[in-house]
Motif scaffolding. Sequence first.
Motif, PDB file in Angstrom:
ATOM      1  N   GLY A 120       0.777  -1.237   0.000  1.00  0.00           N
ATOM      2  CA  GLY A 120       0.000   0.000   0.000  1.00  0.00           C
ATOM      3  C   GLY A 120       0.803   1.278   0.000  1.00  0.00           C
ATOM      4  O   GLY A 120       0.217   2.371   0.015  1.00  0.00           O
ATOM      5  N   LEU A 121       2.137   1.188  -0.036  1.00  0.00           N
ATOM      6  CA  LEU A 121       2.954   2.404  -0.053  1.00  0.00           C
ATOM      7  C   LEU A 121       3.307   2.778  -1.480  1.00  0.00           C
ATOM      8  O   LEU A 121       4.004   2.037  -2.174  1.00  0.00           O
ATOM      9  N   MET A 122       2.814   3.947  -1.929  1.00  0.00           N
ATOM     10  CA  MET A 122       3.105   4.409  -3.279  1.00  0.00           C
ATOM     11  C   MET A 122       3.126   5.930  -3.304  1.00  0.00           C
ATOM     12  O   MET A 122       2.515   6.589  -2.456  1.00  0.00           O
ATOM     13  N   VAL A 123       3.849   6.493  -4.258  1.00  0.00           N
ATOM     14  CA  VAL A 123       3.833   7.942  -4.497  1.00  0.00           C
ATOM     15  C   VAL A 123       2.719   8.212  -5.511  1.00  0.00           C
ATOM     16  O   VAL A 123       2.861   7.893  -6.692  1.00  0.00           O
ATOM     17  N   HIS A 124       1.626   8.785  -5.056  1.00  0.00           N
ATOM     18  CA  HIS A 124       0.476   9.007  -5.937  1.00  0.00           C
ATOM     19  C   HIS A 124       0.474  10.395  -6.562  1.00  0.00           C
ATOM     20  O   HIS A 124      -0.144  10.613  -7.605  1.00  0.00           O
ATOM     21  N   GLN A 125       1.133  11.345  -5.921  1.00  0.00           N
ATOM     22  CA  GLN A 125       1.164  12.700  -6.459  1.00  0.00           C
ATOM     23  C   GLN A 125       2.411  13.418  -5.961  1.00  0.00           C
ATOM     24  O   GLN A 125       3.039  12.999  -4.994  1.00  0.00           O
ATOM     25  N   ILE A 126       2.761  14.475  -6.648  1.00  0.00           N
ATOM     26  CA  ILE A 126       3.935  15.269  -6.289  1.00  0.00           C
ATOM     27  C   ILE A 126       3.471  16.679  -5.977  1.00  0.00           C
ATOM     28  O   ILE A 126       2.666  17.268  -6.701  1.00  0.00           O
ATOM     29  N   ARG A 127       3.989  17.228  -4.905  1.00  0.00           N
ATOM     30  CA  ARG A 127       3.594  18.578  -4.483  1.00  0.00           C
ATOM     31  C   ARG A 127       4.829  19.450  -4.374  1.00  0.00           C
ATOM     32  O   ARG A 127       5.828  19.075  -3.765  1.00  0.00           O
ATOM     33  N   VAL A 128       4.776  20.626  -5.008  1.00  0.00           N
ATOM     34  CA  VAL A 128       5.840  21.629  -4.909  1.00  0.00           C
ATOM     35  C   VAL A 128       5.183  22.968  -4.611  1.00  0.00           C
ATOM     36  O   VAL A 128       3.977  23.149  -4.843  1.00  0.00           O
ATOM     37  N   PRO A 129       5.941  23.939  -4.078  1.00  0.00           N
ATOM     38  CA  PRO A 129       5.356  25.234  -3.731  1.00  0.00           C
ATOM     39  C   PRO A 129       4.686  25.913  -4.924  1.00  0.00           C
ATOM     40  O   PRO A 129       5.186  25.870  -6.042  1.00  0.00           O
ATOM     41  N   PHE A 130       3.514  26.529  -4.683  1.00  0.00           N
ATOM     42  CA  PHE A 130       2.766  27.317  -5.651  1.00  0.00           C
ATOM     43  C   PHE A 130       2.198  26.486  -6.808  1.00  0.00           C
ATOM     44  O   PHE A 130       1.794  27.033  -7.820  1.00  0.00           O
ATOM     45  N   VAL A 131       2.200  25.190  -6.671  1.00  0.00           N
ATOM     46  CA  VAL A 131       1.655  24.335  -7.729  1.00  0.00           C
ATOM     47  C   VAL A 131       0.684  23.355  -7.091  1.00  0.00           C
ATOM     48  O   VAL A 131       0.978  22.775  -6.042  1.00  0.00           O
ATOM     49  N   ASP A 132      -0.479  23.174  -7.725  1.00  0.00           N
ATOM     50  CA  ASP A 132      -1.415  22.186  -7.224  1.00  0.00           C
ATOM     51  C   ASP A 132      -0.788  20.799  -7.293  1.00  0.00           C
ATOM     52  O   ASP A 132       0.076  20.545  -8.140  1.00  0.00           O
ATOM     53  N   PRO A 133      -1.189  19.898  -6.380  1.00  0.00           N
ATOM     54  CA  PRO A 133      -0.636  18.539  -6.431  1.00  0.00           C
ATOM     55  C   PRO A 133      -0.756  17.932  -7.819  1.00  0.00           C
ATOM     56  O   PRO A 133      -1.792  18.021  -8.476  1.00  0.00           O
ATOM     57  N   ILE A 134       0.336  17.329  -8.274  1.00  0.00           N
ATOM     58  CA  ILE A 134       0.373  16.741  -9.615  1.00  0.00           C
ATOM     59  C   ILE A 134       0.114  15.239  -9.495  1.00  0.00           C
ATOM     60  O   ILE A 134       0.968  14.500  -8.993  1.00  0.00           O
ATOM     61  N   PRO A 135      -1.064  14.764  -9.906  1.00  0.00           N
ATOM     62  CA  PRO A 135      -1.341  13.324  -9.804  1.00  0.00           C
ATOM     63  C   PRO A 135      -0.485  12.546 -10.814  1.00  0.00           C
ATOM     64  O   PRO A 135      -0.327  12.953 -11.958  1.00  0.00           O
ATOM     65  N   LEU A 136       0.046  11.422 -10.358  1.00  0.00           N
ATOM     66  CA  LEU A 136       0.900  10.620 -11.227  1.00  0.00           C
ATOM     67  C   LEU A 136       0.127   9.598 -12.045  1.00  0.00           C
ATOM     68  O   LEU A 136       0.596   9.157 -13.094  1.00  0.00           O
ATOM     69  N   GLY A 137      -1.048   9.206 -11.567  1.00  0.00           N
ATOM     70  CA  GLY A 137      -1.858   8.259 -12.313  1.00  0.00           C
ATOM     71  C   GLY A 137      -1.132   6.948 -12.544  1.00  0.00           C
ATOM     72  O   GLY A 137      -0.603   6.321 -11.623  1.00  0.00           O
ATOM     73  N   ILE A 138      -1.052   6.535 -13.817  1.00  0.00           N
ATOM     74  CA  ILE A 138      -0.412   5.258 -14.139  1.00  0.00           C
ATOM     75  C   ILE A 138       1.103   5.302 -13.910  1.00  0.00           C
ATOM     76  O   ILE A 138       1.757   4.252 -13.891  1.00  0.00           O
ATOM     77  N   LEU A 139       1.657   6.511 -13.737  1.00  0.00           N
ATOM     78  CA  LEU A 139       3.093   6.631 -13.475  1.00  0.00           C
ATOM     79  C   LEU A 139       3.444   6.376 -12.017  1.00  0.00           C
ATOM     80  O   LEU A 139       4.629   6.314 -11.671  1.00  0.00           O
ATOM     81  N   ALA A 140       2.433   6.263 -11.161  1.00  0.00           N
ATOM     82  CA  ALA A 140       2.700   6.080  -9.728  1.00  0.00           C
ATOM     83  C   ALA A 140       3.524   4.822  -9.469  1.00  0.00           C
ATOM     84  O   ALA A 140       4.464   4.836  -8.662  1.00  0.00           O
TER      85      ALA A 140
END
Length: 827
Positions: A120-140
């Motif tokens: 159950g441990l996965m990186v589902h999205q990436i968050r950086v300052p001033f940017v909405d969370p970026i979903p990785l989708g199939i790239l997760a």
Amino acid sequence: MISHLLHIVVAFAVSALVVPVVRRVATLRGIGDHPGERKVNVRFIPRMGGVGIIVGTAAAVVLDATFGSRAIAGMPETTGIALSLGLIVALGAYDDVRGVGSLGKLSVQILAASFVITGGLMVHQIRVPFVDPIPLGILALPVTLLWLVGITNAVNLIDGLDGLAAGVSAVAAATFAVLGMYAGNDAVVVLSLALVGACGGFLVFNFHPATIFMGDTGSLFLGFFLATISLMLMSGSGGPSGLSSSLVLPVMVLAVPIVDTSIAFFRRIRKGMHPLKPDKEHIHHRLMDLGLTHRQTVVMTYTAAALLGTMALFTARLDAMYGLVLLVISFGAIYAGVRRLGYVEEMAARSGDPRPPIQPLSIARIIDRAFLLTGDTVALVAAFLISYWFRFHSGWLPPDGFVSLETYLISPGMLILVVGWLALFWLAGLYDIPWDVSRVDYVFSILKASIVGTAVLFVFTFDPDTPTFGGRVTALVYGATIASTVSLMRMAIVSFERHLQILGFRRRNTLIAGTLPSARDLLEEIRLRPGLQYGVVGFVERSPRSGTFEGYPVLGSYLDIPELVRRMNVEEILIVAGLESREEILDVVTRCDGIVPAVKVAATDAEVLSGFRTEEIVGHPLMRLFPLNMVRWQWGVKRLIDVAVSVVVLVPLLPVWAVVGLLIKLDSRGPILFRQERVGKKGRAFRLYKFRSMVTDAEKETGPVWATPDDKRVTRLGRFIRRYRIDEVPQFINVLKGEMSLVGPRPERPYFVDQLEREVVFYRRRLLVRPGITGWAQVKHRYDTSLDDVRKKITYDLYYLENMSLTLDLKIMLRTFFVALSGRGTH
């Protein structure tokens, strides 16, 4: 806090008890490392000390599961993590005993990572300052897999020096523990602190000189464990997390192994090597090559990891703007460090080129600059607070509004100001001021930088719509206060170091070039004046020979200077000049450029130094040489102009160049672009681009020759594009790559360089700077058709080198434009 401390103590104690047992067993069974080409040990050292780290960590985790928070036991991912770690430990142990190929290791690591992902441990999205969370989708899935396997191997690859991998892992784990506390993630805190304690117990036996190595049993476990902890932190497992999905923070925490492995991977591919084949070009190897001891290298790497971890902690706690500024500072520092070690230049060079000589590192110099940087930061903050008091609380200015100090502190405004001033000081050379400069000149340098900074601030903060007298006066007071506080802080540091003869004022390893009779006088001066702080290591001279001079060894010829500087950590080169030795001085200066902090000459006649930029040192028997005439900020502006002009020429006019390429293709058979090897800065070869203006294989029958006025090899279209310099346009690509500049001496082919170095006096000096698309010689003289033409052009090139300035560059570019329009000076 008591329970947290107990986790560290238990893990430390268990690890410290287990490691000696493992050491004895491994020694008896012959499991260890014998001395070898890639090994730093000079005797047999047992390995598998990582078993102590594993058992120590497990003991602290069991303690928590039995008597503590039980945070780990309640996690749904625990089973998957336990299975994957068991598989990694088995892989490491088998590799230490029997050996496993790189493909086998990778396969097992991927299998272990799949257990973590299934749990159950996965990186589902990436968050950086001033940017909405970026979903990785199939790239997760691939991103998570790459993270787990990549970090595992990154930590494994830095395990090349005593205590290095364990110490860096302990620093990273401590940072993850604090981040876990911020996020309320008890599981991350427990696992991280357990790892800190276990690494500490192992370091008792592994810090240099080590009596046991961790082996792959330990390094693979550490890498996989840290990668798993970071995933738990990003997923918020074990509690609410404000850091959810912020991949940036783990990257900052683990930046040391990540950067090291990334450099190694791409460097090996560029050299045509297997990317997983080990070598001795890692960051820790490069640091030792540049003069640091084993222990200094390890401690310096710890320090870098701790600083980046601290930046990550601040980034996590402060607002988005603060976080963005800290991210920029962190990655800027990483880039500067990689560049200082020579990796950027090496990666830019073509495969097979020799690595350019790099100035050796000195721990004393590094600490001295850290002192100066810290002192400047304190002085700048003090200047801001004094100016704030003057503006709002002194009563000396009419009240026209009030801003609380808290307002400045909660925004990154003051941080940006401090970083901006520090950058200005760096560009102005305030961190490269020689130790023997008088205090008056030292303060004057600070004053000049403060005036420039104040002028810039005065302009950028002026608001014509709402001008205020108080604001203008405060800006001036701020600048004056900076000049005062920085000067006082610097003088205090200088006085302290000078009094104790440490850091910036310690004895320096010194090499003397020349064994003329006047060298005896210089040696006598050095002996009579110990305050000069020269520690003479030997002499070099034009012709290589062995022996001694006045009791000091003759170490070789001028050709040996770069190697001697690196091997003996030379920081000063003193040149003993005779009446007719300007060429000899130039030879030494050219070989020293960029690899030694100071070059000085004892000249008996000022004529010898004509054409060199010099500085007389007060109370000193020598003159300091400046081989080039521009300071750091001017070089920065020159590079910015190079990039800006190149982009303007290449991008908007791309359709025009496409048409030119088509016409070349229609006019004659062969490629559109002509590629040829040329010699650039410091003698490094690069591939120069031009539009082809001659027939294909023009030199197939003749070999390398110069062009002639009625050269039969030039095509019909070639005569036109050569006349108006259109054939030179693709060289803007070389400029963008950093191989050339807009203005500089024209680059020659290696064949001609070898010939010209033997026949033309001072030719080597052209190699001190990047070659140019145009230059003073190009606007004053025609194309080269013979050696006599080259001799004439050398005089123009030397004039340019001895009078370099941004103004002269602009003048040359304007003249080039008009020369190109007229079609003069070319065949």
